[in-house]
Write a protein that holds these residues in place. Structure first.
Motif, PDB file in Angstrom:
ATOM      1  N   TYR A 143      -3.832   4.106   2.114  1.00 13.38           N
ATOM      2  CA  TYR A 143      -4.387   2.767   2.338  1.00 13.38           C
ATOM      3  C   TYR A 143      -3.251   1.774   2.565  1.00 13.38           C
ATOM      4  CZ  TYR A 143      -2.823   0.907  -2.157  1.00 13.38           C
ATOM      5  OH  TYR A 143      -2.051   0.460  -3.186  1.00 13.38           O
ATOM      6  N   ARG A 161      -8.108   1.921   5.549  1.00 17.61           N
ATOM      7  CA  ARG A 161      -8.596   2.902   4.588  1.00 17.61           C
ATOM      8  C   ARG A 161      -8.889   4.194   5.339  1.00 17.61           C
ATOM      9  NH1 ARG A 161      -6.894  -0.643   2.089  1.00 17.61           N
ATOM     10  NH2 ARG A 161      -7.747  -1.770   0.298  1.00 17.61           N
ATOM     11  N   ASP A 198      -2.914  -2.739   2.848  1.00 21.48           N
ATOM     12  CA  ASP A 198      -3.476  -4.088   2.903  1.00 21.48           C
ATOM     13  C   ASP A 198      -2.458  -4.972   3.613  1.00 21.48           C
ATOM     14  OD1 ASP A 198      -5.735  -3.336   1.463  1.00 21.48           O
ATOM     15  OD2 ASP A 198      -4.749  -3.725  -0.467  1.00 21.48           O
ATOM     16  N   ASN A 225      -7.409  -4.393   6.325  1.00 22.51           N
ATOM     17  CA  ASN A 225      -7.302  -3.295   5.362  1.00 22.51           C
ATOM     18  C   ASN A 225      -7.467  -1.976   6.106  1.00 22.51           C
ATOM     19  OD1 ASN A 225      -7.077  -5.205   3.354  1.00 22.51           O
ATOM     20  ND2 ASN A 225      -9.220  -5.053   2.703  1.00 22.51           N
ATOM     21  N   GLY A 268       0.815  -1.209   0.000  1.00 21.80           N
ATOM     22  CA  GLY A 268       0.000   0.000   0.000  1.00 21.80           C
ATOM     23  C   GLY A 268       0.843   1.249   0.000  1.00 21.80           C
TER      24      GLY A 268
END
Length: 400
Positions: free
Chosen positions: A188, A208, A190, A206, A138
């Motif tokens: 972001y 965000r 992951d 995740n 990310g």
């Protein structure tokens, strides 16, 4: 130096072999094997062992794995030995030639196995989780990054390589609160975390912006599915008159927890500090709690009269003592990414590294530094070096 001397093997002496085998519970350290390698001999007063002793860093410079630059004495220490059955000894040494079983990975296998043996001996009560792998992709990193974690993991690299980012993301995941640096709409991450608990498990997270989304077997969960008590020393805490307030903000526990700790466990595991006491002083308009410190050398001083490095060592003693007791009952992850440790001399830092690696500390530790500190003995640690090339972070875990 002659060629024959360069190739001399640094073998384990018999007392060292006994230490390596006994710490392994006389079982193979290879994951999933754990074969018992000791049993009855031919006579009633005899026993046999069929375990073999592999060097984590090779006994010779050109062995299956690098010698890591260790001295002959370091190569022959118990920390550099792993106990294996014959089959897995052959597999490890053969496959090391193609970089499958690195010294780093064998260190991880060994300290994970010894951690499990400690649990079977009843040294802690809670069924502990163990983080063995962490993947992240990310914003910032530029590519997927994979870290293998041991009981103790040392992460180093120059500024801007992502060391603090990793620590902040670990802390965010297990506290369910995204660090302010990463809680922006255009950011972001992951991630995937592999665990032994004691069976192999994994979950994904995740990130965000401010949102954390947890997944187990692709099913979304509203909270972290495998909880850890996670501790991270806070960097920017302002000095104040209230010593207790300053310390608890730095280590991240409540005032009630701090006083309960003093009343029960106190500095049982202090390495620099022998004892602390608190006196309440009324100042307008508040009461402040002042701390007096008795050091290992017997001197008693007010906390405020200590040097900056001495204060940092007292705080580290308090935190390590606290999490050591807590880890007997809960899974604990200690994150040390604290600029104040940079002022520690190698002699001051050495006992902390030894303690964190010891079987007394039932928790996992990530210790972060911007420099390698090569004069310290990192044998037994999983080591990750981060570097940054073309806006991409890379990790090397095969260097000592």
């Amino acid at each position: 130096m002659s060629k024959s001397k360069k190739q001399k093997r640094e073998e384990f002496r018999e007392p060292i072999k006994k230490i390596i085998a006994a710490r392994a519970g006389y079982r193979c350290n290879f994951p999933g094997c754990h074969k018992i390698l000791i049993g009855p001999g031919y006579k009633n007063d005899e026993f046999i062992t069929i375990g073999e002793y592999s060097h984590i860093f090779s006994a010779v410079k050109n062995g299956p794995r690098t010698d890591g630059g260790l001295s002959p004495a370091e190569l022959a220490r118990p920390e550099n030995g792993i106990y294996l059955c014959r089959v897995h000894h052959q597999i490890v040494d053969t496959k090391s030639q193609d970089n499958k079983y690195t010294s780093d990975l064998l260190t991880l296998y060994k300290n994970r196995h010894e951690f499990q043996i400690s649990g079977e001996l009843g040294e802690y009560l809670y069924p502990l989780n163990w983080i063995n792998k962490f993947k992240i992709d990310g914003t910032f990193f530029g590519q997927e990054l994979i870290l293998n974690l041991g009981k103790v993991t040392f992460i180093y690299g120059s500024n801007g390589t992502g060391k603090s980012a990793l620590v902040e993301i670990f802390h965010s995941i297990f506290t369910e609160n995204v660090h302010s640096r990463w809680s922006k709409p255009n950011i972001y991450f992951d991630t995937e975390i592999g665990l032994d608990n004691p069976t192999l498990s994994n979950f994904k997270v995740n990130i965000r912006g401010e949102e954390l989304i947890y997944f187990v077997k692709e099913k979304e969960q509203p909270f972290v599915p495998f909880p850890f008590e996670v501790f991270k020393l806070n960097e920017n805490v302002k000095t104040r008159k209230d010593d207790v307030g300053y310390i608890i903000e730095t280590i991240g526990i409540s005032r009630d927890s701090f006083f309960n700790f003093l009343k029960t466990t106190s500095l049982q595991y202090g390495l620099f500090t022998n004892e602390i006491s608190v006196s309440s002083i009324r100042t307008s308009p508040y009461v402040v709690d002042k701390i007096h410190v008795t050091l290992k050398d017997g001197f008693k001083r007010p906390f405020g009269a200590l040097s900056g490095t001495e204060k940092s060592r007292v705080i580290l003693d308090i935190l390590i003592s606290y999490v050591t007791e807590l880890s007997k009952y809960k899974s604990v992850l200690l994150l040390i990414d604290w600029s104040k440790t940079l002022s520690f001399s190698d002699g001051s830092l050495k006992p902390y590294l030894e303690f964190l690696q010891s079987s007394v500390a039932h928790f996992q530790t990530l210790f972060v530094s911007h420099r390698q500190r090569p004069d310290l003995d990192w044998t037994g640690w999983v080591i990750a070096k981060l570097s940054r090339v073309n806006k991409t972070t890379k990790v090397s875990q095969t260097e000592r």
